[in-house]
Design an enzyme around this catalytic site. Structure first.
Site, PDB file in Angstrom:
ATOM      1  N   ASP A   1     105.261  76.543  40.722  1.00 48.91           N
ATOM      2  CA  ASP A   1     104.892  77.412  39.609  1.00 48.91           C
ATOM      3  C   ASP A   1     106.091  77.834  38.771  1.00 48.91           C
ATOM      4  OD1 ASP A   1     102.265  77.273  40.314  1.00 48.91           O
ATOM      5  OD2 ASP A   1     102.265  79.131  41.466  1.00 48.91           O
TER       6      ASP A   1
ATOM      7  N   HIS B   1      94.984  76.903  37.694  1.00 47.27           N
ATOM      8  CA  HIS B   1      95.891  75.762  37.555  1.00 47.27           C
ATOM      9  C   HIS B   1      95.157  74.445  37.693  1.00 47.27           C
ATOM     10  CE1 HIS B   1      99.482  78.438  39.039  1.00 47.27           C
ATOM     11  NE2 HIS B   1      98.934  78.868  37.917  1.00 47.27           N
TER      12      HIS B   1
ATOM     13  N   ASP C   1      96.255  71.800  38.965  1.00 50.39           N
ATOM     14  CA  ASP C   1      96.523  71.133  40.253  1.00 50.39           C
ATOM     15  C   ASP C   1      95.598  71.595  41.362  1.00 50.39           C
ATOM     16  OD1 ASP C   1      97.561  73.646  40.890  1.00 50.39           O
ATOM     17  OD2 ASP C   1      99.497  72.886  41.611  1.00 50.39           O
TER      18      ASP C   1
ATOM     19  N   CYS D   1     101.510  73.679  45.467  1.00 49.41           N
ATOM     20  CA  CYS D   1     101.978  74.934  44.872  1.00 49.41           C
ATOM     21  C   CYS D   1     103.321  75.360  45.449  1.00 49.41           C
ATOM     22  CB  CYS D   1     100.963  76.050  45.119  1.00 49.41           C
ATOM     23  SG  CYS D   1      99.291  75.699  44.570  1.00 49.41           S
TER      24      CYS D   1
END
Length: 543
Positions: free
Chosen positions: A235, A353, A355, A525
């Protein structure tokens, strides 16, 4: 530097001058994209030759080390003619006020000739048959207010007379394009993996270390005294690079989130740094770079994207309220030109997000990759198959100390089913966008069995989100899903291993349940990868 067939000296912008018998013809007075194009290329000098100094080379108006010159583009002024100019005539280098904040020109290790507040300066040229070397330094990446083109001008001035100012009698120029920042997709080979050490992730680090060693790359662990408990490496930063025929180096894009990892981004020798700050606007979770991905190379309706396409997450287009990636970051990404962005709908997720529901993995056939999408429908299909096979009492989260739940209970939970119907509709909308914008067929997409649940009117993964993986060549580091076991084996792992095995990929399941999943993140993450750059050269793009 210069590329193209017209140049006489590879890697240099060469200027030849004619006035009073002195040749003056610029070969780089324009810039053209493509394999038959031409033009000079400039790198932003965004690394630091002083590893102990927390500032970038571009922030200093002098060259303090010879090694810094290799990050600049050589520019050569060659003269051929009389030994000297007539009395009072002189040669001046000058740039526009708009370009002054984007470029500096140096003579070897001296202070800048032009740039900053110095818009023009007389060039003490050695006349006759001579050559003078300059070094050109980029200061800004392309952005909304800067196309990336810079002109450096040389003018012959005749002396003032009868009270009139000096008059330019001849001017020519060299046009540079600043090299764009380029992202690297999962299909490129890994070089280094970055993770954080925290008080509760020892087992996670052990599995990551083994995975990285098996993949033949390096592992760099950010210690607790540096990360201060912020474990979300993906991030905070995004790894990319800048490239020219004479020099190339990695560049980190630092996100606006500025958590406790904000001091980590690497700004060292031959490792660059760039950031964008969201002035006057609160930063949202969508400004973290789990919400920034890039596809492998694709061809869409006959148009080639040999460097892939950037993918970001935003609010739904018709939403009057919602979270978006901040405009300054979006403007920066669009301005790089070479990886035209695609906006997906990710605001339906609590963290928000891209992802969390998609990734890319390498494949030996077709387009050279597959798009992986989270799919509640695939999960319910798998669970119904388990139930029909007599495994309805098999338990999720067995042995975790978490609340266990059986396959039968999951299938009978109408609220959970309704939530996942909503999630599936959001993913399906994004699926259609990705098919259209990446030129994909259904055969290019693999649906992964993943369920979600709703918190605060937005979705989070119900069990560890297997799509949120780390891709290291043919080795995948996948969140261990703790699914129902059949004959002692997790049914979710078995399905995932079967799907990826067909592509020649190896699956390693990493327990991130307590240290990441319960904190609303997963393996991807909590990690980051620096990869090899593309072999394709961005200046060969057909624009």
């Amino acid at each position: 530097m210069y590329y193209g067939k017209k140049t006489e000296v590879l890697g240099k912008a060469v200027v030849h001058l004619t006035a009073f018998g002195i040749l003056f013809i610029s070969l780089q007075g324009s810039w053209m994209w493509g394999p038959n194009g031409h033009g000079a290329i400039l790198l932003v000098n965004c690394d630091s030759e002083h590893t102990c100094r927390k500032s970038l080379d571009s922030e200093h108006a002098e060259v303090t080390r010879v090694s810094d010159l290799k990050d600049m583009s050589p520019m050569v002024l060659r003269t051929s003619g009389p030994a000297k100019l007539p009395e009072g005539y002189k040669l001046t280098m000058h740039i526009s006020q708009g370009d002054a904040e984007c470029v500096r020109v140096f003579r070897t290790r001296s202070t800048a000739v032009v740039g900053g507040e110095d818009l023009s300066k007389e060039v003490p040229c050695l006349w006759g048959n001579a050559e003078m070397n300059f070094y050109v330094e980029g200061l800004r990446f392309p952005d909304k207010d800067f196309e990336g083109l810079i002109s450096i001008n040389l003018s012959m001035l005749e002396p003032s007379s009868q009270g009139f100012p000096e008059t330019p009698i001849f001017t020519d120029r060299v046009v540079f394009r600043v090299a764009p920042w380029i992202m690297t997709p999962n299909t490129l080979d890994p070089v280094e993996v970055f993770v954080c050490s925290t008080t509760d992730n020892d087992q996670f680090l052990k599995r990551m270390r083994r995975l990285v060693e098996n993949s033949g790359c390096k592992l760099k662990i950010c210690p607790e005294d540096m990360n201060r408990g912020d474990r979300w490496m993906q991030d905070e930063i995004e790894f990319g690079y800048i490239d020219s025929p004479h020099q190339r180096f990695p560049v980190v894009l630092d996100s606006p989130r500025d958590g406790d990892l904000q001091d980590f981004p690497y700004d060292g020798q031959d490792f660059g740094y760039v950031t964008r700050t969201a002035y006057g606007k609160e930063v949202s979770s969508l400004d973290s770079f789990g919400n920034l991905e890039v596809s492998p190379p694709v061809t869409v309706n006959g148009k080639n994207y040999p460097l892939g396409r950037i993918i970001i997450g935003v609010a739904f287009p018709t939403a009057t309220e919602g979270r978006n990636m901040t405009k300054v970051v979006q403007d920066f990404l669009w301005a790089q030109k070479v990886q035209e962005p695609i906006a997906l709908f990710s605001d339906w997720l609590l963290v928000g997000h891209v992802d969390e529901f998609m990734t890319f993995v390498p494949a030996p056939d077709k387009k050279g990759f597959r798009l992986l999408l989270a799919s509640p429908d695939a999960s319910y299909k798998l669970f119904r198959g388990l139930q029909n096979g007599g495994h309805g009492q098999a338990k999720m989260f067995d042995g975790l100390g978490a609340e266990e739940i059986t396959v039968d209970e999951i299938l009978s939970d109408e609220k959970l089913k309704a939530e996942n119907n909503y999630v599936q509709s959001c993913i399906d909308w994004n699926r259609d966008v990705l098919k259209r914008e990446l030129g994909l067929d259904d055969d290019d997409i693999i649906d992964l069995p993943i369920l979600f649940r709703v918190m605060e009117n937005r979705a989070v993964a119900y069990y560890p989100d297997m799509v949120n993986m780390i891709v290291l060549g043919k080795n995948l580091g996948i969140p261990k899903p703790f699914g129902p076991k059949v004959d002692g084996r997790c049914a979710l792992e078995a399905e995932m291993t079967s799907l990826m095995g067909g592509l020649g990929l190896s699956c390693t399941y990493i327990d991130d349940f307590a240290s990441y999943h319960k904190l609303l993140g997963e393996v991807h993450c909590g990690s980051n990868v620096r990869r090899e750059p593309f072999s394709f050269k961005w200046w060969n793009l057909e624009m």
